[in-house]
Design a protein around this motif. Structure first.
Motif, PDB file in Angstrom:
ATOM      1  N   UNK A   1       0.797  -1.197  -0.077  1.00 22.34           N
ATOM      2  CA  UNK A   1       0.053   0.090   0.100  1.00 22.34           C
ATOM      3  C   UNK A   1       0.906   1.144   0.016  1.00 22.34           C
ATOM      4  N   UNK A   2       0.477   2.271  -0.650  1.00 19.99           N
ATOM      5  CA  UNK A   2       0.998   3.501  -0.709  1.00 19.99           C
ATOM      6  C   UNK A   2       0.011   4.451   0.001  1.00 19.99           C
ATOM      7  N   UNK A   3       0.251   4.989   1.077  1.00 17.08           N
ATOM      8  CA  UNK A   3      -0.813   5.918   1.575  1.00 17.08           C
ATOM      9  C   UNK A   3      -0.045   7.583   1.459  1.00 17.08           C
TER      10      UNK A   3
ATOM     11  N   UNK B   1      -2.381   5.182  -8.880  1.00 22.09           N
ATOM     12  CA  UNK B   1      -3.153   4.115  -8.886  1.00 22.09           C
ATOM     13  C   UNK B   1      -2.591   3.270 -10.315  1.00 22.09           C
ATOM     14  N   UNK B   2      -2.923   4.062 -11.268  1.00 26.83           N
ATOM     15  CA  UNK B   2      -2.929   3.584 -12.646  1.00 26.83           C
ATOM     16  C   UNK B   2      -1.384   3.381 -13.057  1.00 26.83           C
ATOM     17  N   UNK B   3      -0.590   4.087 -12.389  1.00 32.61           N
ATOM     18  CA  UNK B   3       0.920   3.878 -13.091  1.00 32.61           C
ATOM     19  C   UNK B   3       1.838   2.948 -11.959  1.00 32.61           C
ATOM     20  N   UNK B   4       1.217   2.779 -10.693  1.00 34.30           N
ATOM     21  CA  UNK B   4       1.583   2.092  -9.757  1.00 34.30           C
ATOM     22  C   UNK B   4       1.043   0.452  -9.243  1.00 34.30           C
ATOM     23  N   UNK B   5       0.016   0.276 -10.068  1.00 34.55           N
ATOM     24  CA  UNK B   5      -0.655  -1.098 -10.112  1.00 34.55           C
ATOM     25  C   UNK B   5       0.456  -2.245 -10.000  1.00 34.55           C
ATOM     26  N   UNK B   6       0.079  -3.047  -9.176  1.00 38.84           N
ATOM     27  CA  UNK B   6      -1.116  -3.454  -8.455  1.00 38.84           C
ATOM     28  C   UNK B   6      -0.870  -3.004  -7.011  1.00 38.84           C
ATOM     29  N   UNK B   7       0.050  -2.043  -6.706  1.00 44.33           N
ATOM     30  CA  UNK B   7       0.141  -1.500  -5.409  1.00 44.33           C
ATOM     31  C   UNK B   7      -1.228  -0.587  -5.099  1.00 44.33           C
ATOM     32  N   UNK B   8      -1.602  -0.734  -3.907  1.00 42.11           N
ATOM     33  CA  UNK B   8      -2.938  -0.131  -3.590  1.00 42.11           C
ATOM     34  C   UNK B   8      -2.576   1.224  -3.051  1.00 42.11           C
ATOM     35  N   UNK B   9      -3.137   2.400  -3.897  1.00 41.86           N
ATOM     36  CA  UNK B   9      -2.743   3.723  -3.643  1.00 41.86           C
ATOM     37  C   UNK B   9      -3.990   4.327  -3.149  1.00 41.86           C
ATOM     38  N   UNK B  10      -3.909   4.736  -1.796  1.00 42.02           N
ATOM     39  CA  UNK B  10      -4.964   5.357  -1.142  1.00 42.02           C
ATOM     40  C   UNK B  10      -4.608   6.692  -0.410  1.00 42.02           C
TER      41      UNK B  10
END
Length: 305
Positions: free
Chosen positions: A254-256, A273-282
């Protein structure tokens, strides 16, 4: 690295402090429910150019004001978020750009002297970087709860970052820049922070329109102003490119993202989110309270290495 307890603590509460550039925030955190107690929230203005006595007095009294609401006997300890540069193990300030009166002072010693004769005298105090504690707080009681590895990012006048793996603040190793600091990474014609903070949004909007507005003001125009949307798009694209090599190596769950700029998450979060997928960006769940929550778990530190 330092490890923090994750099971139910023997004490119920922690006393926490967060030192900003213009204010001190203090609060008591319930370690069982992992929540800040609103009635204890204390905020004191502070002049970063004040003398040592005034700064230490502000810190000491903010803590006392917050702690009066709960019985001192059930407070596990005190956790404090402080900006860098700082020797967090020794408790010595290395800041010269602000709080200059504290330079090379042992803050732990000064606070204990200020608390002589009060219920906080002798209580253990632990200090860590404010951005690290933001990340730790979101891992423990926020948007990244349940994740094993997290990158926390704060975007305001500057760019702060913290890395968490298995409940530990990590400042070295695969994918982690020196001291866990992303702001100083080389990027394009300068450093990452120059392209990824509130001032970068203001500058991008000014280039397009000639107007100088705050990120909040620009965000408020985004519904009808293409230049406002483009300024935040530029921010999101720069952030994505800055983070991509780090994310590939560190591989967080996850990236917070917090800080005041993250309140405009809808304008740039999708790009991350689009560029770092599959990392969950929140977006941050706790914003200013995240560092206090991180400081709470810091106060229960069980070991150091």
């Amino acid at each position: 690295m330092r490890e923090y307890m994750t099971s139910d603590p023997p004490f119920r509460f922690a006393l926490t402090l967060d030192v900003g550039g213009s204010h001190i925030t203090a609060a008591v955190v319930d370690l069982t429910s992992r929540a800040l107690l609103p009635a204890t929230l204390t905020r004191r203005s502070i002049d970063e150019q004040a003398n040592r006595e005034a700064i230490i007095s502000g810190l000491a009294h903010a803590a006392l004001d917050a702690a009066r609401v709960e019985p001192y006997a059930v407070i596990a300890g005190i956790g404090m978020a402080m900006p860098a540069p700082f020797d967090y193990v020794a408790g010595v300030s290395l800041m010269q750009h602000k709080f200059h009166a504290l330079y090379e002072r042992n803050i732990l010693h000064d606070l204990q002297e200020a608390w002589v004769g009060t219920p906080l005298a002798g209580m253990p105090v632990r200090i860590a970087n404010d951005a690290d504690l933001f990340a730790l707080g979101e891992w423990w009681a926020g948007a990244a709860r349940g994740c094993s590895s997290v990158i926390g990012l704060t975007l305001g006048t500057g760019m702060g970052s913290g890395f968490i793996r298995d409940g530990r603040i990590v400042t070295e190793g695969d994918g982690v820049p020196a001291q866990g600091e992303l702001w100083s990474l080389p990027y394009l014609n300068g450093l990452a922070e120059e392209y990824a903070n509130g001032q970068a949004v203001t500058r991008a909007y000014h280039v397009r329109t000639g107007a100088t507005l705050t990120p909040k003001e620009i965000s408020e125009r985004a519904a009808y102003d293409d230049a406002a949307r483009d300024a935040f798009t530029e921010l999101g694209e720069h952030l994505m490119h800055i983070l991509l090599p780090v994310v590939k190596c560190f591989a967080p769950d996850c990236l917070v993202v917090g800080g005041n700029v993250a309140r405009s998450w809808a304008l740039f979060g999708h790009l991350l989110q689009g560029g770092l997928n599959p990392v969950r960006c929140v977006q941050s769940m706790n914003f200013e309270e995240a560092a206090l929550l991180g400081a709470a778990i810091l106060s229960t530190e069980s070991s150091a290495s």
